[in-house]
Design an enzyme around this catalytic site. Structure first.
Site, PDB file in Angstrom:
ATOM      1  CB  SER D  46      -0.896  -0.013   1.235  1.00  0.00           C
ATOM      2  OG  SER D  46      -1.831   1.043   1.152  1.00  0.00           O
ATOM      3  CD  GLU D  47      -0.668   3.715  -3.563  1.00  0.00           C
ATOM      4  OE1 GLU D  47      -0.712   2.491  -3.358  1.00  0.00           O
ATOM      5  OE2 GLU D  47      -1.470   4.312  -4.297  1.00  0.00           O
ATOM      6  CG  ASN D  48      -1.086   4.216   2.877  1.00  0.00           C
ATOM      7  OD1 ASN D  48      -1.065   3.253   2.109  1.00  0.00           O
ATOM      8  ND2 ASN D  48      -1.763   4.221   4.001  1.00  0.00           N
TER       9      ASN D  48
END
Lengths: 234, 219, 234, 219
Positions: D46-48
């Site tokens: 998840s790119e966060n």
């Protein structure tokens, strides 16, 4: 368990070739991949370019690869502790590229992060900037440095879980986390392999995506400069 | 009388301020840690990857995983934090360290410093010196006034390959203290070591310098 | 204890001025500095440039500063959840600079790390690259992006010790650690202030050198999209 | 019959390989997580700032500090690791994620993709989409073949502002699957959805494409 190998020899199998570039973690003799350096020597691979902050000492760490003349070139920031290194360098048998330590660290970080080049004020106006682009931002000069990647990174961590999540210990962290990101293949030796789920997910230094192969090593952990204070007795 | 190594370290410790984050170079600068005034909060950075460096360990506490940038065994203290060398030099390069105290082979009137390479001699490398002089907010050099041949190390222009250009703010030697005025405005003599005369400094200094109106003898 | 302030209001005292640039941590509403955003609103400071991945929602987070029209410009990657934002933007009252999320994160990291510019493949051939230098390295095109710094960074962490060492929790980490490094002054709100020495020094995310002022906050932690699965009953 | 959303996700899941690290976009791509074959080790990013993303939480386990890039509440699993968004996009930009499955508004013959902006409409921003298409090793687009006006989304050239150029490797639509051949060599039709004919694809596709010699109807 796919990432866990029985020993350093099997963990390097199929990964080495003459003329390859290898990143090797550690600062001085602290946090170096002792087991994998020895195994790399035993592969007999030749004409290595080795990217490592230092070059080990005679007979230990990268000194072992110098003795056998497997290294053609070093990219380092400081190589002071190694007589065999001196000899080969002065004889012209060994190429040497000095990078400022912070530039070296950032070049490796950039290589792993998909950044082909960046600007830094370090080295402007010195030999380090010769032949490199210098550009002014906000009135200050900066030199352009490029990212570094390697065919293989060998890394020493404290603990790994079975998925390759890594934790380092104290100042043995040093160059190891960046090198783990900048190897086309990254092989890691650790003191302990723990079950997946036993590391605190907020405290993992290197996520498993960067780790291809893991071995549990045995460690001498030689000390370069044992400095102590004397306990005053009453 | 010229300052001893210990006296040089003691004088350099006067550069510290409460709340400072400081990087100390190898040699005399390392000794500065022994002269941090009691009650002053000074946090020492080690560029291999540590903030909050403690003293040397007792023999039984030596830990091979815990060394400083000079590769000496050290200890941690309650405020210690570890990080990678990339994060460490991000801290240095980004100007987050207040003060670096370093040795030098030569310093010039314009704040140039040379401390890593003598042509014709074996070069060991610059280590983190170039990053420190370029990145740290204030760079103070602590060194002998003259080299072992008796030649001034405070020069009109450096003769050795540079570590950084225009980066030194103050020079503390065994004889005196110079400020490097901003913008290439040259050196100003601001202190004499106890028993050292103006003539002595003049005789032993190749660089040009002005003399501070408030020049005082060191206590 | 020099870094610890009684409340958000006193922690911002003397730090704000009209036209300043502020970085504000968080991703969506996760890990935002709720207390400091509200206190920043209460200072009445105007014409802010705010660097934040998102713009909050109506009435919460940065939405509070939009309502009072204290923001002149946002640098963000995604601003989808805010009607007041839309209204001001469409009315031309608010400037907006979109950055790809990874480029924004790296620009902030670069700003804190003393890197004035770097190259990335992200955005090449798109609107993002317009007016920027594009350069080829190893046969691939990259666009040059610049580092970002702010007059003030407001950051949310989980725990701080008295010296400002910070630990973040789960995905509330997001942009907070980089922003802590890129503010000329960094003010942090935490859920708990612990005695110095009680955080694991190997597990500190942000060393105290980056932290100027700390407050213990109170947190609503609003959830943007509460997605759940239903427990199957036997 | 054209594939449903669920069938699209199921087909996209065939792109997964054992040991892959994968980033799934918002919408249909998110559903792919439900079709990871049993026994296959696939780690979701998840790119966060998370690797090893678990399913949605039970109601009582919702944690506001734990969300995915779509801002949905999620859970952690044994292999989870958290990191900053800078570290997350270093991972993406550096090519360490094997596969990204994304939605799109338009894809072109040369692998160009547009999925973030419609001129004249309110723009919400590109989020991490530009970083993902530029950085991830292999980009697979999953989308409806036509937009709501019935126009082909598989085009000779994108008409909307681009997210990335020449980055898409495969296009999975409700009608068929195209490979984007390397080096701008165009599209190749490699699969038809069950009950979909070649004529139907031809009628609904603006882009030119060749037809694979091994073209097979999907099972």
């Amino acid at each position: 368990m796919r990432k866990i190998y029985a020993d350093a020899e099997s963990a390097l199998e199929g990964l080495t070739f003459d003329g390859m570039t290898v990143m090797s973690g550690g600062f001085g003799l602290c946090g170096i991949p002792e087991n994998l350096i020895a195994a790399l020597r035993d592969t007999g691979v030749k004409a290595l370019t080795v990217i490592s902050n230092n070059a080990g000492v005679d007979g230990f760490g990268l000194g072992q690869l110098l003795e056998t003349r497997q290294i053609a070139k070093m990219i380092s920031s400081y190589v002071g502790e190694n007589k065999e290194f001196e000899r080969q360098y002065l004889a012209g048998e060994l190429q040497l590229e000095f990078n400022p330590q912070g530039t070296l660290a950032e070049r490796i970080r950039a290589g792993g992060a998909g950044i082909p080049a960046f600007f830094t004020a370090t080295g402007v106006g010195t030999l380090v900037a010769e032949g490199k682009e210098v550009r002014t931002f906000d009135g200050r000069d900066y030199v352009m440095e490029t990212g570094l990647v390697a065919d293989l990174s060998i890394v020493k961590a404290w603990k790994a879980d079975e998925r390759g999540n890594l934790v380092f210990r104290k100042t043995a962290r040093n160059f190891n986390p960046m090198m783990a990101t900048a190897g086309k293949v990254t092989v890691v030796e650790v003191e302990e392999i723990v079950p997946t789920g036993s590391l605190d997910p907020d405290a993992i230094h290197t996520p498993g995506v960067y780790v291809d192969r893991i071995i549990k090593g045995t460690f001498e952990k030689r000390i370069e400069q044992r400095t102590i204070r004397i306990r005053e007795t009453a | 009388m010229p300052r001893t190594r210990e006296q040089l370290a003691e004088r350099a410790a006067q550069e510290l301020q409460d709340g400072f984050y400081v990087n100390l170079g190898i040699g005399i600068p390392t000794l500065v840690a022994n002269y941090i005034p009691a009650g002053m909060e000074v946090t020492l950075q080690s560029e291999n990857g540590m903030l909050g460096m403690g003293p040397f360990p007792y023999d039984e506490d030596v830990d091979p995983d815990l060394i400083n940038a000079g590769k000496q065994t050290i200890t941690e203290i309650p405020e210690s934090a570890y990080f990678s060398s990339a994060d460490s030099f991000a801290m240095i390069r980004g100007g987050h360290i207040n003060l670096s105290i370093l040795g030098a082979m030569e310093v010039a009137e314009n704040g140039d410093i040379a401390n890593w390479m003598i042509p014709g001699k074996l070069v060991k490398g610059m280590g983190g010196a170039m990053d420190l002089v370029a990145g740290v907010k204030r760079v103070v050099v602590v060194m002998e006034h003259a080299n072992k041949h008796g030649q001034s190390k405070v020069l009109k222009a450096c003769t050795l390959p540079l570590t950084g250009t225009g980066v030194v703010s103050r020079i503390i030697t065994d004889l005196c203290v110079f400020d490097v005025k901003p913008g290439g405005a040259g050196l100003e003599l601001i202190e004499l070591a106890e028993g050292v005369t103006l003539d002595e400094v003049a005789a032993r200094t190749e660089a040009a310098y002005s003399i501070s109106q408030t020049l005082k003898a060191a206590a």
